[in-house]
Write an enzyme that holds these catalytic residues in place. Structure first.
Site, short mmCIF file in Angstrom:
data_model
loop_
_atom_site.label_atom_id
_atom_site.label_comp_id
_atom_site.label_asym_id
_atom_site.label_seq_id
_atom_site.Cartn_x
_atom_site.Cartn_y
_atom_site.Cartn_z
N HIS A 145 4.15 1.79 11.65
CA HIS A 145 3.05 1.53 12.57
C HIS A 145 2.80 2.68 13.52
CE1 HIS A 145 5.18 -2.29 11.58
NE2 HIS A 145 3.96 -2.63 11.23
N HIS B 82 5.93 -5.17 8.65
CA HIS B 82 5.98 -6.56 9.12
C HIS B 82 6.18 -7.53 7.95
CE1 HIS B 82 3.84 -5.56 13.15
NE2 HIS B 82 5.15 -5.49 13.25
N CYS C 196 0.86 -1.18 0.00
CA CYS C 196 0.00 0.00 0.00
C CYS C 196 0.90 1.23 0.00
CB CYS C 196 -0.90 0.00 1.23
SG CYS C 196 0.02 0.09 2.80
N ASN D 175 -2.85 -6.99 8.99
CA ASN D 175 -3.71 -6.98 7.80
C ASN D 175 -3.63 -8.31 7.05
OD1 ASN D 175 -2.05 -6.52 5.06
ND2 ASN D 175 -1.01 -5.40 6.70
N SER E 282 1.80 -9.72 10.83
CA SER E 282 1.18 -8.65 10.05
C SER E 282 -0.33 -8.71 10.26
CB SER E 282 1.51 -8.82 8.56
OG SER E 282 0.66 -8.01 7.77
N HIS F 67 -0.24 -4.87 19.51
CA HIS F 67 0.20 -4.52 18.16
C HIS F 67 0.88 -3.15 18.21
CE1 HIS F 67 -0.01 -3.30 13.93
NE2 HIS F 67 -0.06 -4.59 13.67
N CYS G 56 2.70 5.74 8.86
CA CYS G 56 1.75 5.90 7.76
C CYS G 56 0.87 7.11 8.04
CB CYS G 56 0.89 4.64 7.64
SG CYS G 56 -0.47 4.82 6.45
N GLU H 49 0.88 -0.63 16.30
CA GLU H 49 0.02 0.52 15.99
C GLU H 49 -0.85 0.89 17.18
OE1 GLU H 49 -3.77 1.74 13.18
OE2 GLU H 49 -2.36 0.25 12.39
#
Length: 332
Positions: A92, A58, A29, A243, A241, A142, A114, A144
């Protein structure tokens, strides 16, 4: 007759056919692409080493590639010597204490968070400034989530991981509420959690725009489109990861009988394809396309592939590099 003569006249054994449905979009992305370019451009401009706090994204293939170029990955800033070389914060995001520590040590740092994660950070600050207690929908531990909770004083955010927690969570009494979410969650699971919270707390403030990022949403939509047609879904991605793990879960919920995750083509055990006529392939947002090509090459060892790409969205989003790297190369 020599062995080579025998081989020349022996009929070739045709490989069995295998239908392959490629999910589109898949793989990198804009936020991941930007983060990797930040490390690469820092190495070009400032030379090795460039330190990176936590895995930049990741994916071990990406991390090892950057290590070969001169990046050194650490978990905490105390591992970095005072040598004046840049330190990059991962895609993250990080708690506010991390850039604070870097500034105290007069480190030169580049923030590869991001921009869509940074948006959630600003939302958290916005709600806190207006006296709201925040529910953060996400996964404990996580990076993030750690980074987002670290934007506010301790106690300002309550983590909600699933619908069960949404039904039982007890926020501070008499305080207005808001919710934000991790950007890489299951769209459907998150909707269920939000519905429970909204029923219990109808005055809760909502994000102006959905926090789950476009890339997560699009990749899950592509998996949903091909899962009912596939006997097996292969997700190219790393087990840490978020996602990528969500893509595996989405495939199963969308009707694919079996879903697996592999990090590299060499990890794919072809025996798992026994009895499979159609396989779906996708890749998490931190997995480069070269790893998808590895999986396809592995499948070609046994099968003749008939490939179809199922595209549910076109992605043209790009993010600029930080000002300190302006002009250092192409924008990501």
């Amino acid at each position: 007759m020599t062995q080579s003569d025998i081989q020349a006249v022996a009929p070739s054994v045709a490989k069995p056919g295998l239908n392959v449905l490629l999910a589109g979009p898949r793989g990198f992305c804009a936020g991941v692409d930007r983060a990797i370019k930040i490390v690469e451009e820092a190495l070009k401009r400032y030379g090795a080493p460039v330190y990176v706090r936590h895995e930049i994204v990741h994916n071990r293939f990406v991390v090892e590639s950057l290590e070969r170029q001169g990046a050194i990955f650490v978990e905490e800033l105390h591992e970095i010597p005072d040598d004046g070389q840049p330190v990059v914060f991962s895609a993250h995001g990080v708690p506010k204490s991390i850039p604070g520590e870097a500034e105290r040590r007069q480190m030169f740092y580049l923030d590869a968070t991001c921009p869509l994660v940074s948006k959630v950070h600003r939302e958290a600050e916005h709600h806190h400034a207006r006296g709201r207690h925040i529910f953060l929908i996400g996964h404990a531990g996580h990076p993030e989530v750690i980074g987002t909770m670290g934007q506010l004083p301790e106690g300002g955010v309550t983590l909600v991981e699933d619908e069960d927690e949404a039904r039982t969570v007890q926020p501070p009494q008499g305080v207005p509420l808001a919710f934000i979410t991790q950007t890489t969650l299951s769209v459907d699971d998150t909707a269920g959690i939000i519905a429970v919270l909204a029923e219990r707390f109808p005055d809760m403030s909502t994000p102006a725009k959905e926090d789950i990022c476009y890339a997560t949403t699009n990749r899950q939509a592509a998996v949903k489109a091909i899962a009912p047609r596939a006997d097996l879904m292969i997700v190219v991605g790393a087990p840490n990861s978020s996602n990528s793990v969500r893509l595996k879960e989405v495939a199963t919920k969308a009707g694919c009988p079996k879903s697996i995750m592999v990090q590299r083509g060499r990890d794919l055990d072809l025996a798992i394809l026994d009895g499979v006529a159609t396989v779906g392939i996708t890749a998490g947002a931190s997995a480069p396309e070269v790893l998808v090509e590895e999986v396809l090459a592995r499948l070609r060892e046994r099968y003749s592939l008939a490939t179809e790409e199922i595209v549910v969205a076109e992605e043209r989003i790009t993010f600029k590099l930080p000002g300190a790297l302006a002009g250092a190369g192409a924008q990501a």
